[in-house]
Scaffold this active site. Structure first.
Site, mmCIF file in Angstrom:
data_model
loop_
_atom_site.group_PDB
_atom_site.id
_atom_site.type_symbol
_atom_site.label_atom_id
_atom_site.label_comp_id
_atom_site.label_asym_id
_atom_site.label_seq_id
_atom_site.Cartn_x
_atom_site.Cartn_y
_atom_site.Cartn_z
ATOM 1 N N LYS A 172 57.038 39.933 41.083
ATOM 2 C CA LYS A 172 55.973 38.940 41.141
ATOM 3 C C LYS A 172 56.357 37.697 40.344
ATOM 4 O O LYS A 172 56.719 37.785 39.166
ATOM 5 C CB LYS A 172 54.673 39.544 40.602
ATOM 6 C CG LYS A 172 53.458 38.646 40.753
ATOM 7 C CD LYS A 172 52.202 39.359 40.277
ATOM 8 C CE LYS A 172 50.962 38.496 40.494
ATOM 9 N NZ LYS A 172 49.726 39.178 40.032
ATOM 10 N N CYS A 222 49.318 40.290 45.184
ATOM 11 C CA CYS A 222 47.966 40.050 44.673
ATOM 12 C C CYS A 222 47.604 38.571 44.653
ATOM 13 O O CYS A 222 47.614 37.919 45.684
ATOM 14 C CB CYS A 222 47.809 40.696 43.297
ATOM 15 S SG CYS A 222 46.079 41.028 42.850
ATOM 16 N N GLU A 268 50.262 47.364 45.609
ATOM 17 C CA GLU A 268 50.621 47.067 44.223
ATOM 18 C C GLU A 268 50.121 48.191 43.307
ATOM 19 O O GLU A 268 49.025 48.710 43.484
ATOM 20 C CB GLU A 268 49.957 45.742 43.810
ATOM 21 C CG GLU A 268 50.172 45.340 42.367
ATOM 22 C CD GLU A 268 49.290 44.176 41.953
ATOM 23 O OE1 GLU A 268 49.671 43.464 41.014
ATOM 24 O OE2 GLU A 268 48.212 43.984 42.574
#
Length: 565
Positions: A367, A418, A306
């Site tokens: 995301k 994440c 990321e």
């Protein structure tokens, strides 16, 4: 007549004498006397509760030590047992205070990595999360009067996590009992019922030990019952060994994971523009040189973390060329993590992009669950006037609407970004839609060496077992790693170092029981906990209507217990 005084859960009848003077009513006491008496009684209650509060604080810290980076997982059982004893037979209000005194130090220790953002942020989030544990304490107190209360205790732990994982603003799943038990005898249970079933088993074990402790002394002393409860706790621990964890590979994939590192850990980890991108591009080109020289075998795919590109390659031609140059050099499809502008001037998107050495950028994943106050600011107009630090989040992240299932070279991967690894449904949906291997792209540079990367690694280990998939973690500054489908760590990097991982990982098509059942175990256990609270509240109401004491007296098999530890 008699009135009733509740002392540690026991009802004590006190005689009350009414005296009348033949010449009329007794003289009134000075107005200050009742107030002084009430103040003295309140102070006495506070002093009497201090030892219990102190024990709750200690137990909360012990639970924090069960999580990474400390990894003393048996303390999670001890903490559950201790909280069960402290709330046993108390009122809902007393249980709520005990739960809060337990939850606040737990979250402060667990989330100390947030002090990088600000101590106020860490304390504020800890208080919010501790309120859920306060509700748990109240529930433990009222259900402790029901027969079979260890079962309801375990259900209520799942109920608390179910609520905390969703509220407020999408929830914050950090601190689930399951995440302290990602490499323990409980872990295989994740393949049956996911993280909720692991939490349930840990809590049941602790509650049964508490029940056993109560049978070792007092009027209910029963060594046999204590032994049976202890055996039940042992069975909860060993149940995981009976669960088969599927690991057989349907195919394999050769991967290279690039950890380019960052110039400065902390809030300003990016350094000058393109520095982080250059770090990852140069590491990829070095890998390409080693392949050309015959020192390394060519992988099937390469994975960047990321934010590996700190500039949007679609709006910055220099960033585009730099990525394309590195991918062409290594010659295989590469997953690139970057921020992309849009869909309007006020938003950006956190994406993983499949970049082909011949055709360039292709499929992408955005995301789905941006982090409140870290990646977007709720109520921005109002809060920014009070908290100027929120201006550092210049643009809000726009959430994606689809899973991260993409074709990367020969593999159908499932990308999660994440913190998304902490959310059950995001990872589960990815597997159920065809992902053969899980990829976690992450950037923990802000929290380097704080324990947060260790906590996220532990979550990835549980996901591997839960879904029977290898998990590939790509982090800008660490911890990157490869996790086998049985949850074992095949390899991992150190933090704040440039590194590259090469591994051959299994690709799997089969789904676990947990994948097939989805959220059913969680909802079943959570609702059972709520129903237990309703049953306990109803029983208390019936007692009061019947004019019987019993607000503090345990019911069922513990009705004779006069002293609540």
């Amino acid at each position: 007549m008699n009135t009733y005084d509740q002392r540690d859960g026991a009802q004590v009848a006190l005689p009350v004498t009414q005296e009348r003077s033949a010449s009329g009513p007794a003289p009134e006491e000075p107005a200050s006397a009742p107030a002084a008496g009430r103040g003295a009684r309140a102070l006495a209650k506070v002093r009497a509760g201090l030892p219990r509060t102190g024990l709750a604080v200690l137990l909360g810290l012990l639970l924090g030590a069960a999580f990474p980076p400390y990894d003393l997982w048996p303390l999670s059982i001890v903490a559950v047992a201790g909280l069960s004893l402290l709330t046993r037979g108390r009122t809902a209000r007393q249980g709520a205070w005990t739960g809060f005194a337990f939850g606040l130090p737990f979250f402060v220790l667990l989330l100390k990595w947030l002090t990088v953002i600000g101590t106020d942020a860490m304390i504020g989030l800890s208080v919010v999360e501790a309120l859920f544990v306060a509700a748990l304490g109240a529930g433990l107190a009222v259900t402790s009067r029901l027969p079979g209360w260890p079962l309801w205790t375990a259900c209520l732990w799942v109920t608390q996590e179910w609520a905390r994982d969703r509220l407020p603003l999408g929830g914050f799943p950090w601190g689930r009992l399951a995440f302290a038990n990602t490499a323990t005898p409980f872990t295989p249970l994740a393949a049956l019922g996911g993280a909720p079933l692991v939490t349930f088993a840990v809590a049941l074990c602790g509650a049964l030990l508490a029940w056993a402790a109560l049978r070792l002394r007092g009027p209910l002393r029963s060594p046999r019952a204590a032994a049976l409860a202890a055996l039940g706790a042992v069975a909860a621990v060993l149940a995981g060994y009976a669960v088969p964890v599927p690991t057989a590979a349907d195919d394999t994939l050769k991967v290279a994971i690039i950890q380019g590192n960052v110039p400065n850990p902390g809030m300003d980890f990016l350094g000058r523009p393109m520095q982080v991108l250059n770090n990852h591009a140069e590491a990829t080109e070095k890998l390409a040189a080693d392949i050309a020289a015959g020192r390394r075998e060519r992988p099937d795919v390469v994975i960047w973390p990321e934010n590996a590109s700190d500039l949007d390659p679609f709006s910055d031609p220099l960033a585009y060329r730099r990525i394309d140059q590195a991918v062409k050099a290594v010659g295989v499809p590469t997953l690139i993590g970057t921020l992309v502008d849009g869909p309007d001037a006020q938003h950006v998107q956190n994406e993983g992009i499949v970049w082909d050495p011949k055709t360039g950028p292709g499929a992408s994943y955005t995301k789905q669950h941006p982090v409140p106050f870290g990646e977007y600011v709720p109520f921005r107009a109002e809060l920014s006037k009070i908290i100027t630090r929120l201006d550092r989040v210049a643009r809000d992240f726009w959430p994606g609407t689809s899973t991260g299932v993409m074709q990367l070279g020969p593999a159908r991967i499932g990308d999660v970004i994440c913190f998304e690894v902490a959310y059950d449904e995001i990872v589960r949906d990815t597997v159920n839609q065809g992902a053969r291997v899980l990829v976690v792209q992450t950037n923990n540079a802000t929290y380097a060496l704080s324990g947060q990367p260790d906590q996220q690694l532990a979550m990835s280990r549980l996901r591997a077992v839960e879904h029977g998939r290898a998990v590939l973690i790509a982090a800008t500054s660490g911890i990157s790693g490869v996790i086998a489908p049985d949850g074992s760590v095949v390899t991992r990097t150190d933090e704040l170092t440039a590194a590259e991982i090469a591994a051959t990982v299994p690709l799997r098509d089969g789904r676990t029981v947990a994948d097939r059942l989805g959220a059913v175990p969680e909802w079943t256990l959570a609702v059972a906990g709520l129903l237990a609270c309703g049953a306990a509240a109803g029983a208390g109401l019936r007692r009061r209507r019947a004019g019987r004491p019993g607000d503090g007296t345990p019911a069922g098999d513990d009705a004779l217990n006069p002293v609540v530890p």
